[in-house]
Design a protein around this motif. Structure first.
Motif, PDB file in Angstrom:
ATOM      1  N   ILE A 105       0.839  -1.198   0.000  1.00  0.00           N
ATOM      2  CA  ILE A 105       0.000   0.000   0.000  1.00  0.00           C
ATOM      3  C   ILE A 105       0.875   1.250   0.000  1.00  0.00           C
ATOM      4  CG2 ILE A 105      -1.873   1.227   1.155  1.00  0.00           C
ATOM      5  CD1 ILE A 105      -2.509  -1.333   2.692  1.00  0.00           C
ATOM      6  N   PRO A 106       0.936   1.997  -1.097  1.00  0.00           N
ATOM      7  CA  PRO A 106       1.595   3.309  -1.057  1.00  0.00           C
ATOM      8  C   PRO A 106       0.789   4.254  -0.172  1.00  0.00           C
ATOM      9  CG  PRO A 106       1.246   2.537  -3.327  1.00  0.00           C
ATOM     10  CD  PRO A 106       0.417   1.682  -2.439  1.00  0.00           C
ATOM     11  N   SER A 107       1.475   5.045   0.655  1.00  0.00           N
ATOM     12  CA  SER A 107       0.767   5.904   1.603  1.00  0.00           C
ATOM     13  C   SER A 107       1.321   7.322   1.579  1.00  0.00           C
ATOM     14  CB  SER A 107       0.870   5.337   3.020  1.00  0.00           C
ATOM     15  OG  SER A 107       0.421   6.278   3.977  1.00  0.00           O
ATOM     16  N   PHE A 108       0.418   8.294   1.552  1.00  0.00           N
ATOM     17  CA  PHE A 108       0.796   9.704   1.539  1.00  0.00           C
ATOM     18  C   PHE A 108       1.393  10.137   2.874  1.00  0.00           C
ATOM     19  CE2 PHE A 108       0.011  14.262   1.892  1.00  0.00           C
ATOM     20  CZ  PHE A 108       0.388  14.728   0.642  1.00  0.00           C
ATOM     21  N   PHE A 109       0.784   9.725   3.980  1.00  0.00           N
ATOM     22  CA  PHE A 109       1.206  10.180   5.298  1.00  0.00           C
ATOM     23  C   PHE A 109       2.196   9.232   5.983  1.00  0.00           C
ATOM     24  CE2 PHE A 109      -2.847  12.576   4.888  1.00  0.00           C
ATOM     25  CZ  PHE A 109      -2.355  13.851   5.130  1.00  0.00           C
ATOM     26  N   CYS A 110       2.618   8.188   5.300  1.00  0.00           N
ATOM     27  CA  CYS A 110       3.635   7.293   5.863  1.00  0.00           C
ATOM     28  C   CYS A 110       4.982   8.007   5.860  1.00  0.00           C
ATOM     29  CB  CYS A 110       3.713   6.011   5.034  1.00  0.00           C
ATOM     30  SG  CYS A 110       4.846   4.763   5.683  1.00  0.00           S
ATOM     31  N   TRP A 111       5.634   8.051   7.035  1.00  0.00           N
ATOM     32  CA  TRP A 111       6.902   8.780   7.142  1.00  0.00           C
ATOM     33  C   TRP A 111       7.652   8.291   8.379  1.00  0.00           C
ATOM     34  CZ3 TRP A 111       8.623  12.460   3.725  1.00  0.00           C
ATOM     35  CH2 TRP A 111       9.770  13.170   4.085  1.00  0.00           C
ATOM     36  N   PRO A 112       8.957   8.069   8.305  1.00  0.00           N
ATOM     37  CA  PRO A 112       9.819   8.281   7.139  1.00  0.00           C
ATOM     38  C   PRO A 112      10.062   7.021   6.329  1.00  0.00           C
ATOM     39  CG  PRO A 112      11.172   7.977   9.074  1.00  0.00           C
ATOM     40  CD  PRO A 112       9.734   7.876   9.537  1.00  0.00           C
ATOM     41  N   GLY A 113       9.664   5.839   6.861  1.00  0.00           N
ATOM     42  CA  GLY A 113       9.964   4.591   6.174  1.00  0.00           C
ATOM     43  C   GLY A 113       8.792   3.630   6.221  1.00  0.00           C
ATOM     44  N   PRO A 114       8.936   2.465   5.592  1.00  0.00           N
ATOM     45  CA  PRO A 114       7.855   1.476   5.529  1.00  0.00           C
ATOM     46  C   PRO A 114       7.419   1.011   6.911  1.00  0.00           C
ATOM     47  CG  PRO A 114       9.567   0.971   3.934  1.00  0.00           C
ATOM     48  CD  PRO A 114      10.120   2.049   4.819  1.00  0.00           C
ATOM     49  N   ILE A 115       6.202   0.477   6.967  1.00  0.00           N
ATOM     50  CA  ILE A 115       5.610   0.053   8.222  1.00  0.00           C
ATOM     51  C   ILE A 115       4.744  -1.183   7.960  1.00  0.00           C
ATOM     52  CG2 ILE A 115       3.574   1.505   7.998  1.00  0.00           C
ATOM     53  CD1 ILE A 115       3.764   2.162  10.950  1.00  0.00           C
ATOM     54  N   VAL A 116       4.636  -2.058   8.944  1.00  0.00           N
ATOM     55  CA  VAL A 116       3.800  -3.254   8.838  1.00  0.00           C
ATOM     56  C   VAL A 116       3.038  -3.426  10.140  1.00  0.00           C
ATOM     57  CG1 VAL A 116       5.435  -4.400   7.272  1.00  0.00           C
ATOM     58  CG2 VAL A 116       5.560  -4.846   9.723  1.00  0.00           C
ATOM     59  N   LEU A 117       2.081  -4.337  10.135  1.00  0.00           N
ATOM     60  CA  LEU A 117       1.345  -4.654  11.361  1.00  0.00           C
ATOM     61  C   LEU A 117       2.244  -5.418  12.326  1.00  0.00           C
ATOM     62  CD1 LEU A 117      -1.977  -5.787   9.682  1.00  0.00           C
ATOM     63  CD2 LEU A 117      -1.711  -3.755  11.100  1.00  0.00           C
ATOM     64  N   LYS A 118       2.038  -5.186  13.608  1.00  0.00           N
ATOM     65  CA  LYS A 118       2.852  -5.877  14.612  1.00  0.00           C
ATOM     66  C   LYS A 118       2.478  -7.352  14.704  1.00  0.00           C
ATOM     67  CE  LYS A 118       4.167  -5.888  19.505  1.00  0.00           C
ATOM     68  NZ  LYS A 118       5.618  -5.901  19.242  1.00  0.00           N
ATOM     69  N   ASP A 119       1.168  -7.639  14.691  1.00  0.00           N
ATOM     70  CA  ASP A 119       0.693  -9.011  14.857  1.00  0.00           C
ATOM     71  C   ASP A 119       0.861  -9.763  13.533  1.00  0.00           C
ATOM     72  OD1 ASP A 119      -0.665 -11.397  15.295  1.00  0.00           O
ATOM     73  OD2 ASP A 119      -2.241 -10.451  16.490  1.00  0.00           O
ATOM     74  N   GLY A 120       1.784 -10.707  13.518  1.00  0.00           N
ATOM     75  CA  GLY A 120       2.059 -11.458  12.306  1.00  0.00           C
ATOM     76  C   GLY A 120       0.952 -12.394  11.882  1.00  0.00           C
ATOM     77  N   SER A 121      -0.069 -12.596  12.731  1.00  0.00           N
ATOM     78  CA  SER A 121      -1.178 -13.471  12.358  1.00  0.00           C
ATOM     79  C   SER A 121      -2.229 -12.750  11.521  1.00  0.00           C
ATOM     80  CB  SER A 121      -1.842 -14.038  13.615  1.00  0.00           C
ATOM     81  OG  SER A 121      -2.510 -13.010  14.352  1.00  0.00           O
ATOM     82  N   LEU A 122      -2.167 -11.425  11.473  1.00  0.00           N
ATOM     83  CA  LEU A 122      -3.106 -10.650  10.674  1.00  0.00           C
ATOM     84  C   LEU A 122      -2.715 -10.701   9.193  1.00  0.00           C
ATOM     85  CD1 LEU A 122      -3.438  -7.552  13.024  1.00  0.00           C
ATOM     86  CD2 LEU A 122      -5.195  -9.277  12.584  1.00  0.00           C
ATOM     87  N   PRO A 123      -3.662 -10.412   8.287  1.00  0.00           N
ATOM     88  CA  PRO A 123      -3.325 -10.394   6.846  1.00  0.00           C
ATOM     89  C   PRO A 123      -2.139  -9.475   6.592  1.00  0.00           C
ATOM     90  CG  PRO A 123      -5.703 -10.281   7.135  1.00  0.00           C
ATOM     91  CD  PRO A 123      -5.103 -10.159   8.510  1.00  0.00           C
ATOM     92  N   PRO A 124      -1.065  -9.966   5.994  1.00  0.00           N
ATOM     93  CA  PRO A 124       0.169  -9.169   5.850  1.00  0.00           C
ATOM     94  C   PRO A 124       0.013  -7.984   4.902  1.00  0.00           C
ATOM     95  CG  PRO A 124       0.594 -11.531   5.591  1.00  0.00           C
ATOM     96  CD  PRO A 124      -0.881 -11.348   5.509  1.00  0.00           C
ATOM     97  N   VAL A 125       0.457  -6.825   5.367  1.00  0.00           N
ATOM     98  CA  VAL A 125       0.492  -5.624   4.537  1.00  0.00           C
ATOM     99  C   VAL A 125       1.844  -4.949   4.714  1.00  0.00           C
ATOM    100  CG1 VAL A 125      -2.002  -5.224   4.615  1.00  0.00           C
ATOM    101  CG2 VAL A 125      -0.523  -4.166   6.330  1.00  0.00           C
ATOM    102  N   LEU A 126       2.267  -4.264   3.677  1.00  0.00           N
ATOM    103  CA  LEU A 126       3.468  -3.442   3.724  1.00  0.00           C
ATOM    104  C   LEU A 126       3.077  -2.049   3.236  1.00  0.00           C
ATOM    105  CD1 LEU A 126       6.539  -3.001   4.003  1.00  0.00           C
ATOM    106  CD2 LEU A 126       6.783  -3.862   1.679  1.00  0.00           C
ATOM    107  N   VAL A 127       3.119  -1.079   4.131  1.00  0.00           N
ATOM    108  CA  VAL A 127       2.758   0.296   3.803  1.00  0.00           C
ATOM    109  C   VAL A 127       4.052   1.084   3.626  1.00  0.00           C
ATOM    110  CG1 VAL A 127       1.466   2.336   4.544  1.00  0.00           C
ATOM    111  CG2 VAL A 127       0.671   0.038   5.186  1.00  0.00           C
TER     112      VAL A 127
END
Length: 343
Positions: free
Chosen positions: A208-230
């Motif tokens: 997911i490209p994100s406008f307000f993501c700063w300064p670097g990529p982020i993911v969900l902490k819980d690895g059991s959730l559907p994986p996303v990379l913002v």
């Protein structure tokens, strides 16, 4: 420090690019930026423009999404990919077990206020109150700027899709962010806020490209959730800056851009082109294209990003405005479309 995302062959086949900006991710990440001074050049004008929108009740959200460290995973449900209302509905339907897990994780870093107890119990009124706060934050800090969010998202997605078509997942990964490195079968993401291993186990990865993501990529902490990379999009620092009065220097700069060849280059990058593609389409040498691109880039009319062995050039919002204003006859105007283990 950093995160390692482990892929299988099945995961590589299930990598997808988000089709739309995620409004709840944008809300969460904008909430982070309101609590710190990160990215002053890019977000300074936005902070000043929204200063009068402060609502004391919205401070409750800051307990769930502090500017550093972990933010509650339930604030960004997967259903928000279908739009803001779908995301809020999913938030109101968060299972009690998820609420308790995330709020317990938050309480490890700092005590939570008393109103968090009924929320952890899944109290309907508490959830509705939270949904109302998320809605008010979105309306005041995100929705008025959605055109900018959408424009940058579309540009980032176009670049990513082109990279995947040209070089597969390795090419896509190389262009996401300087902190991202692909060494099959592991995607490495550097960052003090990221740590550990995430095994996708055939679930794939949604990017997911994100406008307000700063300064670097982020993911969900819980690895059991559907994986996303913002991941952050590329920004024009002048996106919300007050317009400058045209002076002699401005007129000289525009005059330098109005030549036929340079206008043709600017027209070509509306669709996204590499240097060699433009040279072939326009019938001029790559060196001449590179010269025009350099002038246009320095003037803020296009941006360039390396994809494998090529460089892709795309028009900026300022370039779009110039094309739409009509000074370059024959140039087609572009319609205005406008990576979290530990957050």
């Amino acid at each position: 420090m950093g995160l390692r995302i482990h892929f299988t062959y099945e995961d590589l086949a299930r990598v997808v690019l988000a089709e739309e900006p995620d409004p709840l991710w944008e809300g969460l990440l904008s909430l982070h930026l309101l609590q710190n001074r990160d990215g002053p050049l890019v977000f300074g004008h936005w902070r000043r423009a929204t200063r009068g929108s402060f609502d004391p009740a919205l401070s409750r959200l800051r307990h769930l999404a502090p500017p550093r460290g972990y933010s509650a995973d339930f604030l960004t449900p997967t259903s928000a990919s279908a739009g803001f209302e779908a995301g809020v509905d999913a938030l109101l339907s968060t299972p009690r077990a998820r609420l308790r897990t995330d709020l317990t994780e938050l309480s490890l870093a700092r005590p939570l206020p008393s109103w968090a107890r009924p929320l952890a119990d899944g109290d309907t009124q508490a959830l509705r109150g939270l949904g109302g706060l998320v809605r008010r934050h979105h309306e005041r800090f995100v929705a008025p700027f959605w055109t900018h969010v959408r424009t940058r998202f579309d540009e980032a997605r176009s670049v990513a899709a082109r990279a995947m078509l040209r070089s597969g997942f390795a090419g896509l990964a190389a262009g996401l962010h300087p902190s991202v490195r692909w060494s099959a079968p592991v995607l490495y993401i550097a960052g003090a806020h990221l740590r550990g291993d995430l095994h996708l186990q055939g679930r794939g990865l949604r990017i997911i490209p994100s406008f307000f993501c700063w300064p670097g990529p982020i993911v969900l902490k819980d690895g059991s959730l559907p994986p996303v990379l913002v991941h952050p999009v590329t920004h024009d620092p002048r996106w919300l800056a007050p317009p400058r009065t045209a002076g002699a220097g401005t007129h000289q700069a525009l005059a330098a851009l109005l030549g036929r060849s340079r206008a043709a280059v600017l027209e070509e990058v509306v669709e996204g082109r590499t240097t060699s593609e433009m040279a072939l389409r326009l019938g001029i040498s790559p060196a001449t294209v590179s010269h025009h691109v350099s002038v246009l880039r320095e003037s803020g009319l296009l941006t360039s990003r390396r994809i494998g062995g090529a460089v892709l050039h795309t028009v900026t919002g300022l370039g779009t405005d110039l094309l739409g204003s009509g000074p370059t006859r024959g140039v087609r105007p572009r319609p205005k479309a406008v990576v979290r283990v530990d957050r």
